[in-house]
Design an enzyme around this catalytic site. Structure first.
Site, mmCIF file in Angstrom:
data_model
loop_
_atom_site.group_PDB
_atom_site.id
_atom_site.type_symbol
_atom_site.label_atom_id
_atom_site.label_comp_id
_atom_site.label_asym_id
_atom_site.label_seq_id
_atom_site.Cartn_x
_atom_site.Cartn_y
_atom_site.Cartn_z
ATOM 1 C CG ASP A 226 -2.227 0.744 0.973
ATOM 2 O OD1 ASP A 226 -2.158 1.817 0.366
ATOM 3 O OD2 ASP A 226 -3.285 0.285 1.403
ATOM 4 C CG HIS A 249 -0.699 1.455 -3.372
ATOM 5 N ND1 HIS A 249 -2.003 1.225 -3.018
ATOM 6 C CD2 HIS A 249 -0.252 0.290 -3.911
ATOM 7 C CE1 HIS A 249 -2.333 -0.033 -3.329
ATOM 8 N NE2 HIS A 249 -1.280 -0.609 -3.852
#
Ligand SMILES: *[C@@H]1O[C@H](CO)[C@@H](O)[C@H](O)[C@H]1NC(C)=O
Ligand SMILES: *[C@@H]1O[C@H](CO)[C@@H](O)[C@H](O)[C@H]1NC(C)=O
Length: 407
Positions: A226, A249
């Site tokens: 993430d 991310h």
């Protein structure tokens, strides 16, 4: 006179006996000399470190003793070459010493999920402590054994209301959910961390920050499933320098304004970072219908290698097929500078996307000295935007949709 001597002898006898009997215990007894030097080795409090015995009680006892110590500095020592299994544990302040060094040379290991009860939000929780230093000395490891987790999962390492906090030189792998959470802390340095989780592990943010001020995060490698770093509401004055992010991310401000929330973020500098094969690069994301602001934000001197969405503002953030109807209000974005960004993009929608709220414009957005090329044929060399004001100077791709205020 004679009876006084007898009393002395009796006292000495008791002391010797006490020493002898404590020496019989399986572990090295916590010595008075250690206490004087402010050293609290978890082994001396009964921690076994065989990777199977739950050592949470011993860690709790060491913490309590150190927290109540009369010396101004204490060291809690987690020795090398051992693996300490800990069930979820809380280290709470306030503590008497003004500085607490938590020195981790060995490994701290999470239990398998099956060993837990129902209530777990955090695995290792530090709260309300001033002057805490968590130092892994480049070998200490926090192993969340995240794979055994699913659905409801805890944060691995949570610090809330810890002022003057330092976390450094830790290896932190396979968190159950986010690796490090910083909430309500002022004056924080996080440095030389190695955060390692597979790119496909869900919601394993590297560092999550909320309601905190004056943070300096630098020189760390983060591979996660993430965001490498996520900055949430109530946060200001954060420097993020020399972070290698990927997979992951990217570095995100937000998401802000979820469920109509009022969020404020300001004074964020991201410099000298590298994004390798990340889903996004530098991102600001807000939901429809929030309020507040994200302002005075600089992303500078950073490199993208095969990054998706290298530069992105997304004010229509709506993940996981939520239904997010368009609203008139939005978190106001202003004073964002993109300076000296270069590298390669694999973004299908272009390397620069500034998608601001149609009702609340983004203002004072500057793009300068940016050069982000498509990584291969078929990747567009374009920029796109909605409702953005500011200026571009040197920019590739050219951000022609960025409007001057009087256009
Ligand atoms: C952190 O890493 C940087 C860069 O590798 C290095 O210069 C610095 O000495 C390190 N600091 C500590 C405390 O390990
Ligand atoms: C962030 O960097 C700026 C510029 O170098 C510096 O003035 C400021 O004190 C730094 N802030 C923190 C919290 O480290």
């Amino acid at each position: 006179m004679f009876s006084l001597l007898q009393e002395y002898f009796a006292l000495i006898l008791v002391a010797v006996l006490a020493l002898l009997t404590s020496g019989v215990a399986a572990y090295r007894p916590f010595a008075i000399a250690d206490r004087r030097r402010g050293r609290y080795d978890v082994s001396a409090f009964g921690a076994v470190g065989n990777g199977r015995t739950d050592d949470a009680k011993a860690f709790g006892a060491a913490w309590k003793a150190a927290c109540e110590a009369k010396t101004s500095t204490v060291k809690i020592i987690v020795p090398a070459r051992k693996s300490f299994l800990l069930s979820p544990i809380e280290f709470f302040g306030p503590c008497k010493p003004s500085k607490i060094n938590f020195l981790i040379s060995g490994t701290i290991l999470a239990p398998q999920k099956s060993a837990y009860g129902n209530s777990y939000d955090t695995w290792l929780h530090f709260s309300g402590i001033d002057g805490l230093v968590v130092d892994g000395n480049s070998r200490g490891t926090i192993d969340g054994r995240g794979k055994s987790w699913w659905r409801k999962r805890p944060t691995a390492l949570r610090f809330d209301h810890c002022n003057n906090l330092i976390v450094k030189r830790l290896i932190h792998k396979n968190s159950q959910r986010n690796h490090v959470s910083i909430d309500g802390c002022n004056n924080v340095e996080i440095a030389n961390l190695s955060i390692q989780a597979p790119g496909n592990s869900p919601n394993t943010d590297g560092i999550d920050i909320s309601s905190s001020t004056y943070l300096n995060i630098h020189d760390s490698d983060m591979s996660t499933g993430d965001d490498c770093i996520a900055i949430n509401g109530g946060t200001s004055n954060v420097n993020i320098t020399k972070i290698n992010c990927g997979p992951g991310h990217g570095i995100s401000i937000g998401s802000l304004g979820k469920n109509g929330r009022h969020d404020e973020v300001s004074g964020i500098r991201v410099t000298g970072c590298t994004f390798t094969k990340t889903q996004n690069g530098v991102r600001i994301k807000t939901w429809q219908g929030g309020s507040g602001y994200a302002k005075d934000i600089t992303f500078a001197d950073s490199v993208f290698k095969l990054a998706g969405n290298p530069v992105i503002i997304d004010q229509y953030y709506c993940p996981n097929s939520n239904r997010c109807p368009e609203k008139a209000s939005a978190v106001k974005i202003s004073g964002v500078k993109y300076l000296g960004l270069r590298g390669t993009s694999v973004a299908k929608d272009g390397a620069i996307q500034l998608m601001c709220s149609r009702t609340v414009s983004c203002d004072d957005i500057v793009v300068d000295n940016v050069d982000i090329k498509p990584a291969s044929w078929g990747i567009p060399n374009t920029a796109k935007c909605t409702n953005v004001y500011g200026e571009q100077r040197l920019a590739y791709p050219s951000v022609t949709c960025l409007r001057k205020i009087n256009d």
